[in-house]
Motif scaffolding. Structure first.
Motif, PDB file in Angstrom:
ATOM      1  N   HIS A  52     -10.095 -30.715  64.431  1.00 18.98           N
ATOM      2  CA  HIS A  52     -10.338 -29.307  64.107  1.00 18.98           C
ATOM      3  C   HIS A  52     -11.713 -28.915  64.646  1.00 18.98           C
ATOM      4  O   HIS A  52     -12.697 -29.651  64.440  1.00 18.98           O
ATOM      5  CB  HIS A  52     -10.312 -29.085  62.593  1.00 18.98           C
ATOM      6  CG  HIS A  52      -9.023 -29.500  61.941  1.00 18.98           C
ATOM      7  ND1 HIS A  52      -8.047 -28.605  61.566  1.00 18.98           N
ATOM      8  CD2 HIS A  52      -8.553 -30.731  61.605  1.00 18.98           C
ATOM      9  CE1 HIS A  52      -7.032 -29.253  61.016  1.00 18.98           C
ATOM     10  NE2 HIS A  52      -7.320 -30.551  61.026  1.00 18.98           N
ATOM     11  N   ARG A  95      -9.531 -24.056  66.378  1.00 22.22           N
ATOM     12  CA  ARG A  95      -8.542 -24.764  67.185  1.00 22.22           C
ATOM     13  C   ARG A  95      -8.204 -26.096  66.527  1.00 22.22           C
ATOM     14  O   ARG A  95      -8.995 -26.645  65.761  1.00 22.22           O
ATOM     15  CB  ARG A  95      -9.084 -25.040  68.593  1.00 22.22           C
ATOM     16  CG  ARG A  95      -9.520 -23.801  69.355  1.00 22.22           C
ATOM     17  CD  ARG A  95      -8.334 -23.056  69.912  1.00 22.22           C
ATOM     18  NE  ARG A  95      -8.747 -22.007  70.820  1.00 22.22           N
ATOM     19  CZ  ARG A  95      -7.902 -21.200  71.450  1.00 22.22           C
ATOM     20  NH1 ARG A  95      -6.607 -21.330  71.266  1.00 22.22           N
ATOM     21  NH2 ARG A  95      -8.355 -20.249  72.261  1.00 22.22           N
ATOM     22  N   VAL A  96      -7.019 -26.627  66.876  1.00 20.32           N
ATOM     23  CA  VAL A  96      -6.621 -27.956  66.431  1.00 20.32           C
ATOM     24  C   VAL A  96      -6.004 -28.676  67.621  1.00 20.32           C
ATOM     25  O   VAL A  96      -5.143 -28.123  68.305  1.00 20.32           O
ATOM     26  CB  VAL A  96      -5.599 -27.924  65.275  1.00 20.32           C
ATOM     27  CG1 VAL A  96      -5.227 -29.340  64.861  1.00 20.32           C
ATOM     28  CG2 VAL A  96      -6.151 -27.146  64.096  1.00 20.32           C
ATOM     29  N   ARG A  97      -6.437 -29.883  67.873  1.00 24.60           N
ATOM     30  CA  ARG A  97      -5.896 -30.696  68.956  1.00 24.60           C
ATOM     31  C   ARG A  97      -5.509 -32.061  68.365  1.00 24.60           C
ATOM     32  O   ARG A  97      -6.302 -32.717  67.715  1.00 24.60           O
ATOM     33  CB  ARG A  97      -6.924 -30.872  70.064  1.00 24.60           C
ATOM     34  CG  ARG A  97      -6.681 -32.023  71.013  1.00 24.60           C
ATOM     35  CD  ARG A  97      -5.488 -31.821  71.903  1.00 24.60           C
ATOM     36  NE  ARG A  97      -5.707 -30.809  72.920  1.00 24.60           N
ATOM     37  CZ  ARG A  97      -4.919 -30.673  73.982  1.00 24.60           C
ATOM     38  NH1 ARG A  97      -3.872 -31.477  74.142  1.00 24.60           N
ATOM     39  NH2 ARG A  97      -5.147 -29.718  74.862  1.00 24.60           N
ATOM     40  N   ASP A 112      -6.165 -35.510  64.115  1.00 21.77           N
ATOM     41  CA  ASP A 112      -6.088 -34.050  64.135  1.00 21.77           C
ATOM     42  C   ASP A 112      -7.523 -33.539  64.235  1.00 21.77           C
ATOM     43  O   ASP A 112      -8.302 -33.646  63.275  1.00 21.77           O
ATOM     44  CB  ASP A 112      -5.413 -33.521  62.871  1.00 21.77           C
ATOM     45  CG  ASP A 112      -3.930 -33.830  62.843  1.00 21.77           C
ATOM     46  OD1 ASP A 112      -3.350 -34.080  63.909  1.00 21.77           O
ATOM     47  OD2 ASP A 112      -3.343 -33.840  61.742  1.00 21.77           O
ATOM     48  N   ASP A 161     -13.993 -23.108  69.222  1.00 21.28           N
ATOM     49  CA  ASP A 161     -14.289 -23.061  70.655  1.00 21.28           C
ATOM     50  C   ASP A 161     -15.492 -22.155  70.915  1.00 21.28           C
ATOM     51  O   ASP A 161     -16.146 -21.670  69.980  1.00 21.28           O
ATOM     52  CB  ASP A 161     -13.062 -22.610  71.454  1.00 21.28           C
ATOM     53  CG  ASP A 161     -12.600 -21.194  71.086  1.00 21.28           C
ATOM     54  OD1 ASP A 161     -13.386 -20.436  70.485  1.00 21.28           O
ATOM     55  OD2 ASP A 161     -11.447 -20.855  71.421  1.00 21.28           O
ATOM     56  N   ARG A 191      -3.057 -41.032  64.672  1.00 19.76           N
ATOM     57  CA  ARG A 191      -3.102 -39.690  65.227  1.00 19.76           C
ATOM     58  C   ARG A 191      -4.321 -38.993  64.648  1.00 19.76           C
ATOM     59  O   ARG A 191      -4.513 -38.964  63.439  1.00 19.76           O
ATOM     60  CB  ARG A 191      -1.854 -38.888  64.857  1.00 19.76           C
ATOM     61  CG  ARG A 191      -1.773 -37.549  65.614  1.00 19.76           C
ATOM     62  CD  ARG A 191      -0.658 -36.647  65.141  1.00 19.76           C
ATOM     63  NE  ARG A 191      -1.026 -35.929  63.937  1.00 19.76           N
ATOM     64  CZ  ARG A 191      -0.386 -36.038  62.778  1.00 19.76           C
ATOM     65  NH1 ARG A 191       0.632 -36.862  62.653  1.00 19.76           N
ATOM     66  NH2 ARG A 191      -0.780 -35.349  61.717  1.00 19.76           N
ATOM     67  N   ILE A 207     -10.775 -32.023  77.832  1.00 16.69           N
ATOM     68  CA  ILE A 207      -9.412 -31.504  77.793  1.00 16.69           C
ATOM     69  C   ILE A 207      -9.389 -29.979  77.788  1.00 16.69           C
ATOM     70  O   ILE A 207      -8.632 -29.342  78.530  1.00 16.69           O
ATOM     71  CB  ILE A 207      -8.674 -32.027  76.540  1.00 16.69           C
ATOM     72  CG1 ILE A 207      -8.548 -33.556  76.593  1.00 16.69           C
ATOM     73  CG2 ILE A 207      -7.284 -31.396  76.437  1.00 16.69           C
ATOM     74  CD1 ILE A 207      -8.012 -34.156  75.309  1.00 16.69           C
ATOM     75  N   GLU A 208     -10.227 -29.390  76.933  1.00 14.14           N
ATOM     76  CA  GLU A 208     -10.176 -27.951  76.698  1.00 14.14           C
ATOM     77  C   GLU A 208     -11.141 -27.155  77.565  1.00 14.14           C
ATOM     78  O   GLU A 208     -11.021 -25.933  77.676  1.00 14.14           O
ATOM     79  CB  GLU A 208     -10.466 -27.654  75.215  1.00 14.14           C
ATOM     80  CG  GLU A 208      -9.579 -28.417  74.239  1.00 14.14           C
ATOM     81  CD  GLU A 208      -8.148 -27.927  74.229  1.00 14.14           C
ATOM     82  OE1 GLU A 208      -7.824 -26.994  74.995  1.00 14.14           O
ATOM     83  OE2 GLU A 208      -7.331 -28.484  73.471  1.00 14.14           O
ATOM     84  N   GLU A 243      -2.171 -38.423  74.787  1.00 11.61           N
ATOM     85  CA  GLU A 243      -1.442 -37.235  74.359  1.00 11.61           C
ATOM     86  C   GLU A 243      -0.554 -37.561  73.158  1.00 11.61           C
ATOM     87  O   GLU A 243       0.117 -38.598  73.133  1.00 11.61           O
ATOM     88  CB  GLU A 243      -0.579 -36.750  75.521  1.00 11.61           C
ATOM     89  CG  GLU A 243       0.313 -35.571  75.229  1.00 11.61           C
ATOM     90  CD  GLU A 243       1.217 -35.243  76.401  1.00 11.61           C
ATOM     91  OE1 GLU A 243       1.852 -34.166  76.354  1.00 11.61           O
ATOM     92  OE2 GLU A 243       1.304 -36.044  77.355  1.00 11.61           O
ATOM     93  N   VAL A 291     -12.707 -33.655  73.759  1.00 16.04           N
ATOM     94  CA  VAL A 291     -12.254 -32.272  73.600  1.00 16.04           C
ATOM     95  C   VAL A 291     -12.817 -31.399  74.712  1.00 16.04           C
ATOM     96  O   VAL A 291     -12.113 -30.544  75.274  1.00 16.04           O
ATOM     97  CB  VAL A 291     -12.674 -31.730  72.214  1.00 16.04           C
ATOM     98  CG1 VAL A 291     -12.379 -30.233  72.121  1.00 16.04           C
ATOM     99  CG2 VAL A 291     -11.945 -32.475  71.107  1.00 16.04           C
ATOM    100  N   VAL A 296      -4.433 -35.947  68.949  1.00 17.57           N
ATOM    101  CA  VAL A 296      -4.589 -37.014  69.941  1.00 17.57           C
ATOM    102  C   VAL A 296      -4.207 -38.337  69.286  1.00 17.57           C
ATOM    103  O   VAL A 296      -4.516 -38.574  68.112  1.00 17.57           O
ATOM    104  CB  VAL A 296      -6.055 -37.099  70.436  1.00 17.57           C
ATOM    105  CG1 VAL A 296      -6.244 -38.285  71.370  1.00 17.57           C
ATOM    106  CG2 VAL A 296      -6.458 -35.809  71.135  1.00 17.57           C
TER     107      VAL A 296
END
Length: 221
Positions: free
Chosen positions: A49, A58-60, A47, A52, A45, A19-20, A109, A16, A62
């Motif tokens: 949570h 936030r949620v990403r 998720d 930041d 997948r 990426i972020e 992704e 994270v 992957v």
């Protein structure tokens, strides 16, 4: 849903942050098993949570593919061929972990399907074929070829064909699945003809040596 094992948390935190560009806080991960990934030990997948640096939630999402044994070559294909040469044709590869010599974990992704049958749209279908043609025109660089040097694809293909035929025979014995009889008959013919089909394909001079997609079904589109 299952909570991601604690030993993966450090890798996910680093992912994270990469990426972020921010160190995640209050990290919480949910795992959702996915279908597909024929050779993968598992495909999920995640998720992710987190909060930041400004405290915003936030949620990403992957996708994580776990590969074991010979299947780890997929990691090498992404690292040495797909990402450096044709990366725009595939989901983005965020990171590869290798927890053991014969294991690899791909963090990729997460893509969301737009259409279950993309071939209805002629422009979309043409775009797919154009992109596939670009892929097929690319030859792996020397280090990409080296990553696959030990792959005896012909032997493995024949073995997989035999396993498929055996599974169909088992299914055919179940009364509720008698309709698979036709599939068994045609599969038996294809498996028997496979060595000659491969010989003819590889002897077809205009093709030369090239990379092919090999799994261009609607879900991958």
């Amino acid at each position: 849903r299952m909570t991601t094992p604690a030993q993966e948390v450090a890798s996910i935190e680093a992912l994270v942050e990469r990426i972020e560009g921010t160190r995640p806080r209050a990290l919480r991960v949910e795992r959702h098993p996915l279908r597909g990934g024929l050779e993968a030990a598992s495909v999920d997948r995640l998720d992710i949570h987190y909060r930041d640096g400004g405290g915003r939630e936030r949620v990403r999402a992957v996708v994580v593919k776990r590969l074991v044994g010979p299947a780890t070559r997929e990691a090498a294909v992404y690292e040495r061929f797909v990402s450096p040469q044709v990366g725009e044709l595939s989901p983005r590869l965020f990171a590869v972990d290798r927890p053991a010599p014969d294991e690899a974990v791909l963090y990729m992704e997460a893509l969301h399907p737009v259409s279950a049958w993309p071939w209805r749209d002629r422009r979309a279908a043409q775009g797919v074929l154009d992109q596939a043609a670009r892929l097929h025109a690319c030859g792996p660089a020397p280090d990409g070829r080296a990553a696959l040097a030990a792959w005896d694809y012909e032997t493995e293909l024949q073995q997989m064909a035999g396993v498929t035929l055996d599974r169909l025979r088992q299914v055919r014995r179940q009364p509720a699945l008698w309709s698979f009889g036709g599939a068994l008959r045609w599969t038996r013919r294809i498996v028997g003809a496979l060595p000659e089909l491969r010989r003819q394909l590889l002897a077809f001079a205009p093709f030369g040596s090239a990379a092919v997609h090999g799994d261009l079904h609607s879900g991958n589109v």
